[in-house]
Write an enzyme that holds these catalytic residues in place. Structure first.
Site, PDB file in Angstrom:
ATOM      1  N   SER A 170      13.913 -43.877 -26.336  1.00  0.00           N
ATOM      2  CA  SER A 170      12.784 -44.669 -25.715  1.00  0.00           C
ATOM      3  C   SER A 170      12.942 -46.010 -25.698  1.00  0.00           C
ATOM      4  O   SER A 170      14.033 -46.655 -26.199  1.00  0.00           O
ATOM      5  CB  SER A 170      11.187 -44.542 -26.848  1.00  0.00           C
ATOM      6  OG  SER A 170      10.296 -45.538 -26.259  1.00  0.00           O
TER       7      SER A 170
ATOM      8  N   TYR B 107       7.221 -45.098 -34.909  1.00  0.00           N
ATOM      9  CA  TYR B 107       7.970 -44.708 -33.729  1.00  0.00           C
ATOM     10  C   TYR B 107       9.189 -45.590 -33.384  1.00  0.00           C
ATOM     11  O   TYR B 107      10.208 -44.972 -32.933  1.00  0.00           O
ATOM     12  CB  TYR B 107       6.964 -44.826 -32.572  1.00  0.00           C
ATOM     13  CG  TYR B 107       7.182 -44.088 -31.404  1.00  0.00           C
ATOM     14  CD1 TYR B 107       7.283 -42.729 -31.095  1.00  0.00           C
ATOM     15  CD2 TYR B 107       7.719 -45.073 -30.030  1.00  0.00           C
ATOM     16  CE1 TYR B 107       7.758 -42.207 -29.860  1.00  0.00           C
ATOM     17  CE2 TYR B 107       8.302 -44.486 -28.986  1.00  0.00           C
ATOM     18  CZ  TYR B 107       8.206 -42.891 -28.843  1.00  0.00           C
ATOM     19  OH  TYR B 107       8.612 -42.370 -27.632  1.00  0.00           O
TER      20      TYR B 107
END
Length: 226
Positions: A125, A138
């Site tokens: 990401s 995350y």
């Protein structure tokens, strides 16, 4: 060559878009997901936070297909909030699915990929290279995927192709269960998952010894990049 491609998270979002793209390219998508996929794809349901389930799913699908030519680790979850406000179990599950699940699937698939000279595409990401507050789980998981993949590429050079995909935000259901404060705003520019899947297919389709080491795919006005 595309061939038999195992895709984690293939029941929704980027994973489903990738499974569809593989099928359209003449390959055989093999889906691992905690949910039942639509589209008639060959699949095994498994919780990637459970290493034994992840390994079993890879073995079963590889056996059904007669081997693997590619692996795409698109499964991912999140738990937004300040560190002290996110339950420890939720926080650790993000690491379990996003990072440890990625490693477990790749590890289990390696014998098949070595035999076929196949490829791995891991999905990190933009938050795996840029940290934000209220996203410690995350970011930790995706920074881990970045480090894992770069080390894996060095380890498997000349044996198995390894590509790190760093996508920005996409128009998927990923944001649906978040509190409103953590959802993209109404004017947010997000990519379509099908466009990101085409980049994955590009990496999978390279000839042996031609390596696409890293891909960043994001909207032109992506706020988390660079």
């Amino acid at each position: 060559m595309v061939g038999n491609v195992l895709i984690t998270g293939g029941a929704s979002g980027l994973g489903r878009a990738t499974a569809t793209a593989v099928a359209k390219a003449g390959g055989r998508p093999l889906v691992v997901d905690v949910n039942e996929p639509d589209g008639g794809f060959d699949h095994v349901r498994a919780d990637l936070a459970d290493r034994e389930q992840a390994e079993r799913a890879v073995r079963e699908l590889a056996d059904r297909a007669g081997g693997l030519d590619g692996v795409v680790t698109a499964a991912g979850i999140d738990a937004c909030g300040r560190l002290e406000d996110v339950a420890a179990e939720q926080w650790e599950r993000v690491i379990g699915v996003n990072l440890l699940g990625t490693a477990a699937v790749v590890r289990a698939a390696l014998p098949h990929l070595r035999e076929s000279g196949g490829r791995v595409v891991t999905v990190a990401s933009t938050l795996g290279v840029r940290a934000l507050g209220d996203a410690t789980a995350y970011c930790a998981s995706k920074f881990g995927v970045v480090g894992f993949t770069r080390a894996l590429a060095a380890e498997l050079a000349g044996q198995v192709g390894v590509t790190l995909l760093i996508p920005g935000g996409m128009r998927t259901n990923f944001f649906d269960d978040r509190p409103d404060q953590y959802k993209p705003g109404p004017d947010a520019r997000l990519n379509q998952p099908e466009d990101v899947a085409s980049a994955i297919l590009f990496a999978l389709g390279q000839p042996r010894d031609c390596e696409v080491r890293e891909l960043v795919v994001c909207a032109a006005t992506e706020t988390s990049w660079p």
